[in-house]
Motif scaffolding. Structure first.
Motif, PDB file in Angstrom:
ATOM      1  N   SER A  53       0.843  -1.192   0.000  1.00  0.00           N
ATOM      2  CA  SER A  53       0.000   0.000   0.000  1.00  0.00           C
ATOM      3  C   SER A  53       0.878   1.241   0.000  1.00  0.00           C
ATOM      4  O   SER A  53       1.995   1.232   0.522  1.00  0.00           O
ATOM      5  CB  SER A  53      -0.950   0.011   1.194  1.00  0.00           C
ATOM      6  OG  SER A  53      -0.224   0.028   2.395  1.00  0.00           O
ATOM      7  N   THR A  54       0.348   2.309  -0.615  1.00  0.00           N
ATOM      8  CA  THR A  54       1.080   3.556  -0.718  1.00  0.00           C
ATOM      9  C   THR A  54       0.112   4.683  -1.041  1.00  0.00           C
ATOM     10  O   THR A  54      -1.085   4.450  -1.190  1.00  0.00           O
ATOM     11  CB  THR A  54       2.203   3.459  -1.769  1.00  0.00           C
ATOM     12  OG1 THR A  54       3.059   4.590  -1.646  1.00  0.00           O
ATOM     13  CG2 THR A  54       1.654   3.346  -3.172  1.00  0.00           C
ATOM     14  N   SER A  55       0.634   5.881  -1.186  1.00  0.00           N
ATOM     15  CA  SER A  55      -0.164   7.059  -1.510  1.00  0.00           C
ATOM     16  C   SER A  55      -0.215   7.272  -3.017  1.00  0.00           C
ATOM     17  O   SER A  55       0.717   6.908  -3.742  1.00  0.00           O
ATOM     18  CB  SER A  55       0.442   8.299  -0.859  1.00  0.00           C
ATOM     19  OG  SER A  55       0.492   8.144   0.531  1.00  0.00           O
ATOM     20  N   ALA A  56      -1.301   7.903  -3.475  1.00  0.00           N
ATOM     21  CA  ALA A  56      -1.476   8.191  -4.896  1.00  0.00           C
ATOM     22  C   ALA A  56      -0.438   9.197  -5.374  1.00  0.00           C
ATOM     23  O   ALA A  56       0.102   9.970  -4.597  1.00  0.00           O
ATOM     24  CB  ALA A  56      -2.883   8.734  -5.140  1.00  0.00           C
ATOM     25  N   GLY A  57      -0.171   9.171  -6.667  1.00  0.00           N
ATOM     26  CA  GLY A  57       0.786  10.093  -7.277  1.00  0.00           C
ATOM     27  C   GLY A  57       1.962   9.322  -7.840  1.00  0.00           C
ATOM     28  O   GLY A  57       1.839   8.158  -8.226  1.00  0.00           O
ATOM     29  N   ASP A  58       3.108   9.976  -7.916  1.00  0.00           N
ATOM     30  CA  ASP A  58       4.317   9.324  -8.401  1.00  0.00           C
ATOM     31  C   ASP A  58       4.828   8.353  -7.343  1.00  0.00           C
ATOM     32  O   ASP A  58       5.080   8.750  -6.205  1.00  0.00           O
ATOM     33  CB  ASP A  58       5.402  10.350  -8.718  1.00  0.00           C
ATOM     34  CG  ASP A  58       5.068  11.173  -9.943  1.00  0.00           C
ATOM     35  OD1 ASP A  58       4.328  10.677 -10.815  1.00  0.00           O
ATOM     36  OD2 ASP A  58       5.536  12.326 -10.038  1.00  0.00           O
ATOM     37  N   ILE A  59       4.987   7.110  -7.738  1.00  0.00           N
ATOM     38  CA  ILE A  59       5.408   6.056  -6.811  1.00  0.00           C
ATOM     39  C   ILE A  59       6.705   5.455  -7.334  1.00  0.00           C
ATOM     40  O   ILE A  59       6.762   4.964  -8.464  1.00  0.00           O
ATOM     41  CB  ILE A  59       4.337   4.960  -6.695  1.00  0.00           C
ATOM     42  CG1 ILE A  59       3.007   5.565  -6.233  1.00  0.00           C
ATOM     43  CG2 ILE A  59       4.801   3.843  -5.768  1.00  0.00           C
ATOM     44  CD1 ILE A  59       1.806   4.668  -6.470  1.00  0.00           C
ATOM     45  N   THR A  60       7.743   5.495  -6.523  1.00  0.00           N
ATOM     46  CA  THR A  60       9.002   4.859  -6.877  1.00  0.00           C
ATOM     47  C   THR A  60       8.945   3.416  -6.403  1.00  0.00           C
ATOM     48  O   THR A  60       8.663   3.149  -5.238  1.00  0.00           O
ATOM     49  CB  THR A  60      10.201   5.583  -6.231  1.00  0.00           C
ATOM     50  OG1 THR A  60      10.214   6.931  -6.697  1.00  0.00           O
ATOM     51  CG2 THR A  60      11.508   4.898  -6.580  1.00  0.00           C
TER      52      THR A  60
END
Length: 125
Positions: A53-60
């Motif tokens: 899981s992570t936050s929306a937007g640019d994901i590395t």
């Protein structure tokens, strides 16, 4: 009569700290542009993490390949199902993808790997 002076000094200090910021998301690349990262580890024909899981937007995406074969990280239905990152056995690689909030399936597109169960779920909020 010291109390009014102490109260005044406390009030001035509070205003000064508020004016300096220190928190919030004002400016920079915050908000929908994201800037989050995830790490996934490939071993033999499996991902160690089957739920991320992570936050929306640019994901590395940091792909650590602890297996012997080449592995990659693909997000189903995104970027033409091209690999975000791909690494040979014993190596690491990274790449960036931009995702909106939602639930996504990620997998390894090397022939036979997804069919062997090399996939997981990525939750983006």
């Amino acid at each position: 009569m010291r109390a009014p002076k102490i109260l005044a000094a406390t009030f001035v200090a509070a205003i000064a700290l508020t004016a300096c910021g220190g928190g919030g998301d004002d400016g920079g690349d915050g908000g929908s542009s994201g800037g989050s990262s995830i790490t996934v580890t490939a071993v033999d024909i499996a991902f160690e993490e089957t739920s991320l899981s992570t936050s929306a937007g640019d994901i590395t995406v940091q792909l650590n390949n602890n297996g012997a074969a080449v592995h990659n990280f693909v997000v189903e239905g995104q970027d033409g199902d091209n690999a975000v990152a791909e690494a040979n056995g014993g190596e690491s690689a990274s790449g960036t993808i931009n995702l909106a909030a939602g639930s996504y399936t990620y997998y390894c597109s090397i022939t036979g790997h997804r069919e062997a169960g090399m996939q997981g779920t990525l939750t983006v909020s």
